[in-house]
Design an enzyme around this catalytic site. Structure first.
Site, PDB file in Angstrom:
ATOM      1  N   HIS A 250      33.414  33.862  26.834  1.00 56.47           N
ATOM      2  CA  HIS A 250      34.298  33.981  28.280  1.00 56.47           C
ATOM      3  C   HIS A 250      32.992  34.522  29.170  1.00 56.47           C
ATOM      4  CE1 HIS A 250      37.588  33.359  25.902  1.00 56.47           C
ATOM      5  NE2 HIS A 250      38.014  34.462  25.697  1.00 56.47           N
ATOM      6  N   ARG A 341      41.701  48.213  32.667  1.00 54.77           N
ATOM      7  CA  ARG A 341      41.846  46.762  32.490  1.00 54.77           C
ATOM      8  C   ARG A 341      41.302  45.892  33.636  1.00 54.77           C
ATOM      9  NH1 ARG A 341      45.889  42.831  33.160  1.00 54.77           N
ATOM     10  NH2 ARG A 341      44.909  40.903  32.297  1.00 54.77           N
ATOM     11  N   SER A 400      42.205  39.225  49.446  1.00 55.94           N
ATOM     12  CA  SER A 400      42.945  39.612  48.450  1.00 55.94           C
ATOM     13  C   SER A 400      44.000  38.530  48.355  1.00 55.94           C
ATOM     14  CB  SER A 400      43.472  40.862  48.442  1.00 55.94           C
ATOM     15  OG  SER A 400      42.699  41.988  48.155  1.00 55.94           O
TER      16      SER A 400
END
Ligand code: BG6
Length: 491
Positions: A250, A341, A400
């Site tokens: 990844h 996370r 965003s």
């Protein structure tokens, strides 16, 4: 040919990957009209002897989870489930696969939409240990009848081997049976929205072109953090560790897209050529530029051996030996059981030469691409603090996605990638030589970890990882911004 009868065969249909990722992705494609019920049929194949309805019932819950449970949604789920047929058989005997072929052919014959053409997509939601035998069975029993047009493709998931030798062996075994254009090696990070955006961002914007090099960029971080441990997957994880689980695939794919040169064109082969080139320019990793960690309590998992040397955290500095990047550290960092996370790319620029604001500045320019959660990109820059005083403050130009693209659903990585396999676009899949080059980078380090020559440091569950990793970051030249945090805008 990209039209005609389409059969999608999910091998390992009752397993975790199939239930959690493959079938929900197929359902989402169906729901959006990419899989028309008059031209697609789905076959589940596994060893367990169950009926069609039993398989459907096992999957149903995972589909409803993602779609909601209004009457209309439940009806969509039911219609989709009716497209699935189940066949049981072993992974290494002809019988089951002959039966499978018979079912597929029967369906193709009954449809006869576009004159005789048949498209067969085999999705191996299986452990790699059975790839060679399953591929052989498919090759011997289930290929599309080529004189009628169409194709046969196979989709495989990591882990593609454990090191250079085993990966090459696996590639050779599959390569004897299928040609490279028939093989789709999934790395689901390549299906993430902001990963797919990297090419556009870098090569469609004049802003970035002159800055994207060693003259301006001080260091690059590619970071993956998870705030949970290996619960329930300890058995798998302990054999692989964080480098094989996250970094070698990844993060390295993301690295390629950040560091590679501009491809000749957008053709998949041109793009993949550039990825291979930059991977081949990475010099051997130095011991002093690696910090490994294992969280406290990891070995308490009953499926993990008490003396496990497997890292659940790693920071590794990659150095690229070419004209663009000489001297710029690429810091790849991944960890489980940390305090947050997220996954992000952080490009830090050098100091301003002859800076007249130096003594009052909070930090350097940084360009951050947040892959997840809350997709965003923002540029940290110094502006005048609004008000009467002439002082400076760190601020940001913020894109965003939640705010800028309100109401736009960002597709799941697997959804996009499966659609690519149907369309025959290999851009977002890993080519064999790319895989080899990726393993070449990490194999020496991995062997030393496997032999116990390099040991992980212990870190607290829910922490930032070992303090040594932050020290390495600092040694590599990363300068922390003080008194500033980016706050994602609320809607
Ligand atoms: C998988 C790894 O490939 O990726 C997992 O095996 C990890 O250990 C997962 O949790 C992370 O994927 P995502 O899309 O949730 O970032």
């Amino acid at each position: 040919s990209e039209t005609g009868c389409l059969s999608i065969i999910v091998l390992g249909a009752s397993g975790d990957l199939a239930k959690k990722k493959t079938f929900p992705a197929l359902f989402n494609l169906y729901r959006q009209g990419f899989l028309q019920s008059n031209e697609v049929h789905i076959f589940g194949y596994a060893r367990t002897k169950i009926s069609d309805d039993e398989l459907r019932n096992r999957i149903r819950g995972y589909l409803i989870q993602g779609s909601g449970s209004s009457d209309k949604q439940l009806e969509e789920v039911s219609k989709f489930l009716q497209l699935i047929k189940y066949i049981s058989g072993s992974y290494d005997s002809g019988e089951g696969f002959q039966l499978l072929d018979k079912e597929i052919s029967g369906y193709e014959f009954s449809k006869n939409t576009v004159e005789g053409s048949s498209r067969r997509l085999f999705y191996l939601a299986l452990p790699p240990s059975v790839y060679p035998s399953v591929c052989k069975m498919i090759k011997n029993n289930c290929m599309n009848k080529s004189d009628l047009g169409g194709w046969t493709r196979i989709v495989v998931e990591k882990p593609f081997g454990k090191d250079l030798g085993s990966a090459e062996q696996l590639s050779a075994q599959i390569g004897e049976l299928f040609d490279e254009p028939q093989i789709y090696r999934i790395d689901h990070y390549l299906g993430k929205e902001l990963v797919q955006n990297l090419l556009v961002l870098r090569f469609a914007n004049r802003f970035f072109l002159p800055l994207w090099n060693r003259d301006n960029i001080a260091n690059v971080q590619i970071v993956f953090r998870e705030d949970f441990g290996t619960e329930g997957r300890g058995g798998y994880f302990d054999e692989y560790g964080i480098i094989r689980d996250i970094i070698q695939n990844h993060l390295l794919q993301v690295f390629c897209l950040v560091a590679m040169e501009k491809p000749v064109s957008l053709k998949p082969e041109h793009i993949r050529d550039e990825k291979v080139k930059v991977l081949q320019s990475v010099v051997p990793i130095k011991d002093e530029e690696v910090v490994l960690g294992q969280y406290k309590g990891y070995r308490d998992d009953p499926t993990v051996p008490d003396n496990s040397n497997t890292p659940t955290f790693a920071t590794v500095v990659l150095r690229v030996h070419n004209e663009r990047w000489e001297g710029v550290p690429f810091i790849l960092k991944a960890g489980k059981a940390l305090n947050s996370r997220k996954a992000e790319i952080r490009i830090q620029f050098k100091d301003v030469p002859g800076d007249i604001f130096k003594c009052q500045k909070q930090g350097r320019n940084e360009f951050v691409i947040r892959l997840q959660p809350l997709e965003a990109m923002y540029m940290k820059l110094t502006v005048k603090q609004p008000g009467l005083e002439m002082s400076t403050v760190q601020s940001e130009l913020d894109l965003s996605y939640g705010q800028r693209y309100q109401g736009v659903t960002i597709p799941e990585a697997y959804e996009r990638l499966i659609l690519d396999t149907i369309r025959g676009d290999q851009q977002h899949f890993v080519r064999r030589d790319e895989l080899k080059a990726a393993w070449e980078i990490f194999t020496p380090l991995l062997h030393r970890i496997d032999d116990g020559e390099v040991k992980p440091l212990t870190y607290q569950l829910g922490s930032r990882g070992p303090a040594e990793a932050d020290q390495l970051l600092e040694r590599a030249g990363y300068v922390q911004t003080h008194g500033y945090i980016w706050i994602p805008p609320t809607l």
